[in-house]
Design a protein around this motif. Structure first.
Motif, PDB file in Angstrom:
ATOM      1  N   ILE A  40      61.850  36.296  36.269  1.00  0.00           N
ATOM      2  CA  ILE A  40      60.445  36.028  35.987  1.00  0.00           C
ATOM      3  C   ILE A  40      59.660  36.315  37.265  1.00  0.00           C
ATOM      4  O   ILE A  40      59.927  35.716  38.309  1.00  0.00           O
ATOM      5  N   VAL A  41      58.730  37.224  37.185  1.00  0.00           N
ATOM      6  CA  VAL A  41      57.906  37.569  38.343  1.00  0.00           C
ATOM      7  C   VAL A  41      56.717  36.614  38.415  1.00  0.00           C
ATOM      8  O   VAL A  41      56.015  36.394  37.421  1.00  0.00           O
ATOM      9  N   PHE A  42      56.498  36.069  39.597  1.00  0.00           N
ATOM     10  CA  PHE A  42      55.394  35.139  39.859  1.00  0.00           C
ATOM     11  C   PHE A  42      54.422  35.801  40.835  1.00  0.00           C
ATOM     12  O   PHE A  42      54.694  35.919  42.023  1.00  0.00           O
ATOM     13  N   PHE A  43      53.285  36.271  40.313  1.00  0.00           N
ATOM     14  CA  PHE A  43      52.242  36.853  41.165  1.00  0.00           C
ATOM     15  C   PHE A  43      51.361  35.722  41.698  1.00  0.00           C
ATOM     16  O   PHE A  43      50.726  35.009  40.928  1.00  0.00           O
ATOM     17  N   ASN A  44      51.311  35.591  43.009  1.00  0.00           N
ATOM     18  CA  ASN A  44      50.648  34.437  43.615  1.00  0.00           C
ATOM     19  C   ASN A  44      49.653  34.850  44.693  1.00  0.00           C
ATOM     20  O   ASN A  44      49.618  34.271  45.775  1.00  0.00           O
ATOM     21  N   ARG A  45      48.856  35.883  44.403  1.00  0.00           N
ATOM     22  CA  ARG A  45      47.826  36.287  45.370  1.00  0.00           C
ATOM     23  C   ARG A  45      46.538  35.519  45.088  1.00  0.00           C
ATOM     24  O   ARG A  45      45.944  35.657  44.017  1.00  0.00           O
ATOM     25  N   PRO A  46      46.066  34.697  46.034  1.00  0.00           N
ATOM     26  CA  PRO A  46      44.845  33.926  45.808  1.00  0.00           C
ATOM     27  C   PRO A  46      43.589  34.767  46.005  1.00  0.00           C
ATOM     28  O   PRO A  46      43.654  35.921  46.438  1.00  0.00           O
ATOM     29  N   PHE A  47      42.441  34.187  45.673  1.00  0.00           N
ATOM     30  CA  PHE A  47      41.160  34.817  45.965  1.00  0.00           C
ATOM     31  C   PHE A  47      41.022  35.057  47.464  1.00  0.00           C
ATOM     32  O   PHE A  47      41.483  34.250  48.278  1.00  0.00           O
ATOM     33  N   ASP A  48      40.382  36.148  47.809  1.00  0.00           N
ATOM     34  CA  ASP A  48      39.985  36.389  49.194  1.00  0.00           C
ATOM     35  C   ASP A  48      38.684  35.624  49.417  1.00  0.00           C
ATOM     36  O   ASP A  48      37.623  36.017  48.931  1.00  0.00           O
ATOM     37  N   GLU A  49      38.769  34.529  50.161  1.00  0.00           N
ATOM     38  CA  GLU A  49      37.627  33.630  50.304  1.00  0.00           C
ATOM     39  C   GLU A  49      36.528  34.179  51.209  1.00  0.00           C
ATOM     40  O   GLU A  49      35.480  33.549  51.367  1.00  0.00           O
ATOM     41  N   ARG A  50      36.743  35.338  51.813  1.00  0.00           N
ATOM     42  CA  ARG A  50      35.724  35.893  52.705  1.00  0.00           C
ATOM     43  C   ARG A  50      34.543  36.489  51.948  1.00  0.00           C
ATOM     44  O   ARG A  50      33.461  36.654  52.522  1.00  0.00           O
ATOM     45  N   PHE A  51      34.722  36.781  50.660  1.00  0.00           N
ATOM     46  CA  PHE A  51      33.625  37.338  49.875  1.00  0.00           C
ATOM     47  C   PHE A  51      32.573  36.268  49.608  1.00  0.00           C
ATOM     48  O   PHE A  51      32.903  35.152  49.193  1.00  0.00           O
ATOM     49  N   ILE A  52      31.310  36.602  49.823  1.00  0.00           N
ATOM     50  CA  ILE A  52      30.230  35.681  49.485  1.00  0.00           C
ATOM     51  C   ILE A  52      29.997  35.685  47.979  1.00  0.00           C
ATOM     52  O   ILE A  52      29.810  34.636  47.360  1.00  0.00           O
ATOM     53  N   GLU A  53      30.016  36.863  47.375  1.00  0.00           N
ATOM     54  CA  GLU A  53      29.874  37.002  45.926  1.00  0.00           C
ATOM     55  C   GLU A  53      31.246  36.776  45.291  1.00  0.00           C
ATOM     56  O   GLU A  53      32.174  37.562  45.472  1.00  0.00           O
ATOM     57  N   ALA A  54      31.372  35.673  44.536  1.00  0.00           N
ATOM     58  CA  ALA A  54      32.680  35.282  43.997  1.00  0.00           C
ATOM     59  C   ALA A  54      33.257  36.325  43.051  1.00  0.00           C
ATOM     60  O   ALA A  54      34.482  36.443  42.917  1.00  0.00           O
ATOM     61  N   GLY A  55      32.393  37.068  42.391  1.00  0.00           N
ATOM     62  CA  GLY A  55      32.875  38.088  41.477  1.00  0.00           C
ATOM     63  C   GLY A  55      33.683  39.172  42.161  1.00  0.00           C
ATOM     64  O   GLY A  55      34.573  39.775  41.553  1.00  0.00           O
ATOM     65  N   ARG A  56      33.401  39.433  43.423  1.00  0.00           N
ATOM     66  CA  ARG A  56      34.174  40.435  44.158  1.00  0.00           C
ATOM     67  C   ARG A  56      35.592  39.929  44.423  1.00  0.00           C
ATOM     68  O   ARG A  56      36.554  40.701  44.375  1.00  0.00           O
ATOM     69  N   ALA A  57      35.725  38.651  44.707  1.00  0.00           N
ATOM     70  CA  ALA A  57      37.060  38.079  44.884  1.00  0.00           C
ATOM     71  C   ALA A  57      37.846  38.146  43.584  1.00  0.00           C
ATOM     72  O   ALA A  57      39.042  38.459  43.570  1.00  0.00           O
ATOM     73  N   TYR A  58      37.169  37.870  42.482  1.00  0.00           N
ATOM     74  CA  TYR A  58      37.803  37.972  41.167  1.00  0.00           C
ATOM     75  C   TYR A  58      38.271  39.402  40.914  1.00  0.00           C
ATOM     76  O   TYR A  58      39.378  39.634  40.423  1.00  0.00           O
ATOM     77  N   GLY A  59      37.431  40.360  41.263  1.00  0.00           N
ATOM     78  CA  GLY A  59      37.775  41.759  41.042  1.00  0.00           C
ATOM     79  C   GLY A  59      38.982  42.206  41.842  1.00  0.00           C
ATOM     80  O   GLY A  59      39.849  42.931  41.328  1.00  0.00           O
ATOM     81  N   THR A  60      39.084  41.766  43.085  1.00  0.00           N
ATOM     82  CA  THR A  60      40.197  42.219  43.923  1.00  0.00           C
ATOM     83  C   THR A  60      41.505  41.506  43.600  1.00  0.00           C
ATOM     84  O   THR A  60      42.582  42.004  43.929  1.00  0.00           O
ATOM     85  N   ALA A  61      41.428  40.349  42.951  1.00  0.00           N
ATOM     86  CA  ALA A  61      42.648  39.613  42.583  1.00  0.00           C
ATOM     87  C   ALA A  61      43.091  39.906  41.159  1.00  0.00           C
ATOM     88  O   ALA A  61      44.207  39.577  40.766  1.00  0.00           O
ATOM     89  N   GLY A  62      42.217  40.543  40.376  1.00  0.00           N
ATOM     90  CA  GLY A  62      42.446  40.644  38.942  1.00  0.00           C
ATOM     91  C   GLY A  62      43.563  41.549  38.488  1.00  0.00           C
ATOM     92  O   GLY A  62      44.054  41.401  37.366  1.00  0.00           O
ATOM     93  N   ASP A  63      44.007  42.476  39.337  1.00  0.00           N
ATOM     94  CA  ASP A  63      45.033  43.418  38.875  1.00  0.00           C
ATOM     95  C   ASP A  63      46.346  42.727  38.535  1.00  0.00           C
ATOM     96  O   ASP A  63      47.099  43.187  37.672  1.00  0.00           O
ATOM     97  N   GLN A  64      46.632  41.620  39.207  1.00  0.00           N
ATOM     98  CA  GLN A  64      47.904  40.945  38.932  1.00  0.00           C
ATOM     99  C   GLN A  64      47.928  40.337  37.526  1.00  0.00           C
ATOM    100  O   GLN A  64      48.994  40.226  36.915  1.00  0.00           O
ATOM    101  N   ARG A  65      46.757  39.974  37.006  1.00  0.00           N
ATOM    102  CA  ARG A  65      46.692  39.481  35.633  1.00  0.00           C
ATOM    103  C   ARG A  65      46.548  40.625  34.633  1.00  0.00           C
ATOM    104  O   ARG A  65      47.218  40.679  33.605  1.00  0.00           O
ATOM    105  N   ASN A  66      45.650  41.570  34.949  1.00  0.00           N
ATOM    106  CA  ASN A  66      45.381  42.657  34.016  1.00  0.00           C
ATOM    107  C   ASN A  66      46.572  43.589  33.846  1.00  0.00           C
ATOM    108  O   ASN A  66      46.925  43.987  32.737  1.00  0.00           O
ATOM    109  N   LEU A  67      47.173  43.976  34.967  1.00  0.00           N
ATOM    110  CA  LEU A  67      48.206  45.006  34.963  1.00  0.00           C
ATOM    111  C   LEU A  67      49.591  44.497  35.344  1.00  0.00           C
ATOM    112  O   LEU A  67      50.586  45.181  35.115  1.00  0.00           O
TER     113      LEU A  67
END
Length: 462
Positions: A151-178
């Motif tokens: 069972i693969v466990f993808f555990n990359r958190p949000f990059d908290e340096r982004f001021i716009e939270a949507g950008r953090a969501y975008g950069t972390a989203g590949d582990q869920r989407n793909l």
């Protein structure tokens, strides 16, 4: 409370503008007054959330939402209200999922939720060694020898340096989407993913996954507390295997008939030129879909209602569109773009609200640098008194995006609400009506109506 400085700012803005801009300023003030004093978005959202509830595509509740939305717009007396038929995926979660961290003889239950479009586990569930990764690239580095059967466990958190939270969501989203599809290629038997949020809580965040051409395997999201617990357990095991148990009951049913809901005010001068404002009517099945995207559709209907209440007659035809199936297929947006092309419609602009109903900040606009500069020069002063004057480059949304491929010349615009709290509740059981603020919702509707008014009056070619 200090009202005088605020009123002074509005008056100063009006006297410092050209005559045309002063007229616009007065109209925008009327738009805000109507939204804040007589607004209907909040009570409409309450009905949608509490009387209908979750609205996952293909469900009975989604159909109830379609029927109610059509009646709502008809009741407001819009010039035209109609449905656009669209076939949508029909994914069913089934009974509540189960997950356990297995460390020797210790079994620790954790909060998790199956990802949308996931396949189910065998009835007995899956128990296997879990391997922690932080990127899809690590799959390739490790290869099938180290991943197969696990069972693969993808555990990359949000990059908290982004001021716009949507950008953090975008950069972390590949582990869920793909991630699940990619892990399947290397022989993984299931995937669990850290929820896409900065919040540290026990709310698992669902969301769609796509397997591509790879064999589907069960996939689920862990709450951030559960993800931290699993990561800590693996670390403390010091190389000894840690197992995970996953059981879910998901299944895909045949595609179901559904609809986009469209309300329209007919233009007095250019009835065949359209300004679209919309959000998506469907939601995930864990909660009421209040911020995602009940707020967006209710704000969109409110734009047209405000114009009707003011007696404003638009030059161009203005549509409020409640798109279906944004969450797990984008079928509604694709169908709207297909029909726009087939009907040879000219679209000036399309505005999407799908970032929650929080305090409005402005709009992202996909246009040339020169046009954006002119927009800021002409319109920023009009939005400044209302604190929604961030007019930035790049914007749109999943539902209106397909228009760019089928309707030449359309400008895509994304409504920007304050993003700091959105991903705390996005795709969780906590996305309920009680977490929407009435005044923030109304301010957002007013800002959207103001932009539609300006586009209707002046266009986007400066």
């Amino acid at each position: 409370m200090k009202l005088k400085p605020i009123l002074s700012a509005v008056l100063f803005c009006a006297v410092s503008l050209s005559a045309s801009a002063q007229n616009d300023s007065v109209t925008i003030r009327k738009i805000y007054d109507e939204a804040l004093v007589n607004g209907k978005a909040y009570e409409n959202l309450h009905y949608l959330c509490k009387n209908i509830g979750q609205r996952i595509s293909g469900s009975a509740n989604a159909q109830k939402a379609v029927e109610w939305s059509k009646k709502l717009m008809e009741g407001y007396g819009f010039d035209k209200v109609y449905l656009q038929e669209v076939m949508v995926p029909h994914w069913v979660r089934g009974e509540k999922e189960q997950g356990f961290i297995i460390d020797g003889k210790t079994r620790t239950p954790v909060a998790l939720a199956a990802l949308g479009m996931s396949v189910g586990t065998p009835k007995a569930g899956i128990t296997a060694e879990v391997i922690e990764l932080h990127s899809l690239k690590e799959l390739e580095t490790l290869g099938a020898d180290k991943i197969k059967g696990k069972i693969v466990f993808f555990n990359r958190p949000f990059d908290e340096r982004f001021i716009e939270a949507g950008r953090a969501y975008g950069t972390a989203g590949d582990q869920r989407n793909l991630g699940p599809g990619a892990a399947s290629k290397y022989g993984a038997v299931a995937v669990i993913v850290r929820s896409l949020t900065s919040a540290l809580d026990n709310y698992p965040h669902t969301g769609a996954t796509s397997y591509g051409t790879n064999t589907p395997i069960p996939a689920a999201a862990l709450s951030t507390i559960a993800a931290n617990k699993l990561s800590e357990t693996i670390k403390n095991a010091k190389g000894k295997p840690v197992q995970f148990f996953l059981k879910d009951n998901c299944q895909m049913l045949p595609d179901a008939q559904s609809f986009n809901v469209v309300g329209e005010l007919k233009g007095t001068e250019e009835p065949n030129q359209f300004i679209t404002v919309g959000g998506h009517l469907d939601s995930w099945d864990l909660a009421e879909g209040a911020h995602d995207d009940g707020t967006g559709v209710m704000q969109s209907a409110e734009v047209l209602r405000i114009f009707k209440a003011m007696g404003y007659k638009p030059k161009h035809s203005i549509r409020a569109v409640f798109f279906m199936n944004e969450e797990n297929g984008d079928r509604g947006g694709l169908k709207y773009a297909e029909l726009a092309a087939a009907n040879k419609e000219e679209h000036i602009a399309a505005i999407e609200s799908d970032g929650g109903g929080f305090t409005p900040r402005g709009f992202g606009i996909t246009t040339s640098a020169a046009t954006l500069q002119k927009i800021n020069e002409n319109w920023k002063p009009l939005f400044t008194p209302y604190q929604s004057d961030h007019l930035t480059q790049g914007g749109g949304g999943s539902d209106i995006g397909p228009l760019k491929q089928t309707v030449p010349g359309v400008t895509l615009i994304g409504f920007q609400a304050d993003s700091q709290r959105y991903f705390d509740i996005h795709h969780t059981p906590n996305d309920v009506f009680e977490n929407v603020n009435k005044r923030e919702l109304e301010l957002g509707a007013a800002s959207m109506a103001s932009l539609v008014y300006l586009i209707d009056q002046h266009g986007l070619k400066f």
